[in-house]
Design an enzyme around this catalytic site. Structure first.
Site, PDB file in Angstrom:
ATOM      1  N   ASP A  37       0.859  -1.180   0.000  1.00 24.53           N
ATOM      2  CA  ASP A  37       0.000   0.000   0.000  1.00 24.53           C
ATOM      3  C   ASP A  37       0.895   1.230   0.000  1.00 24.53           C
ATOM      4  O   ASP A  37       2.057   1.163   0.431  1.00 24.53           O
ATOM      5  CB  ASP A  37      -0.921   0.014   1.214  1.00 24.53           C
ATOM      6  CG  ASP A  37      -2.132   0.917   1.012  1.00 24.53           C
ATOM      7  OD1 ASP A  37      -3.184   0.422   0.558  1.00 24.53           O
ATOM      8  OD2 ASP A  37      -2.030   2.131   1.296  1.00 24.53           O
ATOM      9  N   ASP A  63       4.381   2.707  -4.188  1.00 26.59           N
ATOM     10  CA  ASP A  63       3.636   3.614  -5.063  1.00 26.59           C
ATOM     11  C   ASP A  63       3.355   2.832  -6.332  1.00 26.59           C
ATOM     12  O   ASP A  63       4.255   2.604  -7.152  1.00 26.59           O
ATOM     13  CB  ASP A  63       4.451   4.867  -5.355  1.00 26.59           C
ATOM     14  CG  ASP A  63       3.709   5.863  -6.241  1.00 26.59           C
ATOM     15  OD1 ASP A  63       2.714   5.471  -6.895  1.00 26.59           O
ATOM     16  OD2 ASP A  63       4.135   7.029  -6.298  1.00 26.59           O
ATOM     17  N   ASN A  90      -5.059  -4.957  -7.167  1.00 27.36           N
ATOM     18  CA  ASN A  90      -6.243  -4.270  -6.660  1.00 27.36           C
ATOM     19  C   ASN A  90      -6.131  -2.752  -6.681  1.00 27.36           C
ATOM     20  O   ASN A  90      -7.125  -2.064  -6.525  1.00 27.36           O
ATOM     21  CB  ASN A  90      -6.516  -4.748  -5.217  1.00 27.36           C
ATOM     22  CG  ASN A  90      -7.662  -4.023  -4.575  1.00 27.36           C
ATOM     23  OD1 ASN A  90      -8.807  -4.137  -4.994  1.00 27.36           O
ATOM     24  ND2 ASN A  90      -7.366  -3.246  -3.539  1.00 27.36           N
ATOM     25  N   SER A 143     -17.349  -0.066 -14.424  1.00 25.02           N
ATOM     26  CA  SER A 143     -16.984   1.126 -15.192  1.00 25.02           C
ATOM     27  C   SER A 143     -15.980   0.809 -16.295  1.00 25.02           C
ATOM     28  O   SER A 143     -15.686   1.668 -17.121  1.00 25.02           O
ATOM     29  CB  SER A 143     -16.413   2.205 -14.268  1.00 25.02           C
ATOM     30  OG  SER A 143     -17.408   2.678 -13.379  1.00 25.02           O
ATOM     31  N   TYR A 154     -11.235   7.195 -15.727  1.00 25.69           N
ATOM     32  CA  TYR A 154     -11.433   5.953 -14.973  1.00 25.69           C
ATOM     33  C   TYR A 154     -12.003   4.866 -15.879  1.00 25.69           C
ATOM     34  O   TYR A 154     -11.577   3.711 -15.824  1.00 25.69           O
ATOM     35  CB  TYR A 154     -12.369   6.222 -13.805  1.00 25.69           C
ATOM     36  CG  TYR A 154     -12.521   5.069 -12.839  1.00 25.69           C
ATOM     37  CD1 TYR A 154     -11.468   4.679 -12.018  1.00 25.69           C
ATOM     38  CD2 TYR A 154     -13.738   4.393 -12.722  1.00 25.69           C
ATOM     39  CE1 TYR A 154     -11.611   3.641 -11.112  1.00 25.69           C
ATOM     40  CE2 TYR A 154     -13.891   3.356 -11.815  1.00 25.69           C
ATOM     41  CZ  TYR A 154     -12.820   2.984 -11.021  1.00 25.69           C
ATOM     42  OH  TYR A 154     -12.976   1.951 -10.122  1.00 25.69           O
TER      43      TYR A 154
END
Length: 263
Positions: A37, A63, A90, A143, A154
């Site tokens: 993370d 990152d 993820n 999406s 996105y």
């Protein structure tokens, strides 16, 4: 049920939301975890609840928009546990605005974190996954299967994840590596907390959602764990929609309600 005993699982963006729920699910089923993370302190705090011994857990600040850091994550996992069995891509970020409004730097950041990280992590992990007959599970989105007003960047990034999933699956099926993705609908995570504070937004969503509510991170984690498990041994190249029935609708108005109102 310990479906992931002796399995090494990498989960990115694991400090919260779907990533945290997935990490917790894998931990509960016996997995050895490498969690990444951008916020290491938050990740360490979240992972403390797993109560896993060091021999089954590593954490790293990454990152996901930086190629070198993504590749180093995979190398770190291999060095720590001598291989990888499951890669869960993820990580993702979003941006609101029309193409005419989005700054190039924002486009580059969203694509880097949401799409390019999947490419670089998968590319680095594939030799190790091939060696152990492992698999990849990506977090895409509904999406990525259709367009949303004001979310062009996105949509493009998640659309790339959807089709990259398919391409990886057909390219590496003969290597014994399965590649799938989940496509969540709106989910109750930290990133949607602001939506839940506004009744107008929630009423609009709930009206469109056949199941009448947002999804839960644990429900997305269940789908991820299924696709990563031997229960899905003959499944590859799918983008599994987990959206409470939202995308089953054509998008037309609820005619029965309109007729009842008219009467």
């Amino acid at each position: 049920m310990q479906r992931f005993d002796d399995k090494v699982v990498i989960v990115t963006a694991a400090a919260s939301g779907i990533g945290l729920a997935a990490a917790r699910r894998f931990a509960s089923e016996g997995a050895t975890l490498v969690l990444a993370d951008s916020d290491l302190a938050k990740l360490e705090h979240a992972a403390a609840s797993f109560d896993l011994p060091l021999r089954r857990l590593r954490m790293r600040r990454v990152d996901m928009g930086e190629r070198a850091e993504v590749e180093a994550l995979v190398a770190y996992a291999v060095d720590a546990f001598d291989g990888i069995d499951v890669l869960v891509n993820n990580a993702g970020v979003s941006a609101f605005g029309y193409v005419s409004e989005i700054a190039p730097q924002m486009w580059e950041r969203v694509i880097a974190v949401t799409l390019s990280s999947v490419f670089y992590a998968s590319r680095a992990a594939l030799p190790h996954l091939i060696e152990r007959g492992g698999c990849i599970v990506n977090t895409a989105s509904i999406s990525g299967l259709g367009g949303d007003v004001g979310f062009a960047v996105y949509n493009a990034a998640k659309g790339g994840v959807v089709n990259l999933t398919r391409a990886l699956a057909i390219d590496h099926a003969s290597d014994g590596v399965r590649v799938n993705a989940i496509c969540p609908g709106v989910t109750g995570t930290g990133s949607t907390a602001w939506m839940r504070k506004h009744s107008v937004i929630m009423d609009s969503f709930e009206e469109r959602l056949p199941m009448g509510r947002m999804g839960r991170p644990e429900e997305m984690a269940g789908a991820i764990a299924f696709l990563a498990s031997e229960d899905a041994s003959y499944i590859t190249g799918i983008n599994l929609v987990v959206d409470g029935g939202l995308s089953a609708c054509t998008g037309q108005p609820a005619f029965r309600k309109l007729v009842e109102t008219a009467e």
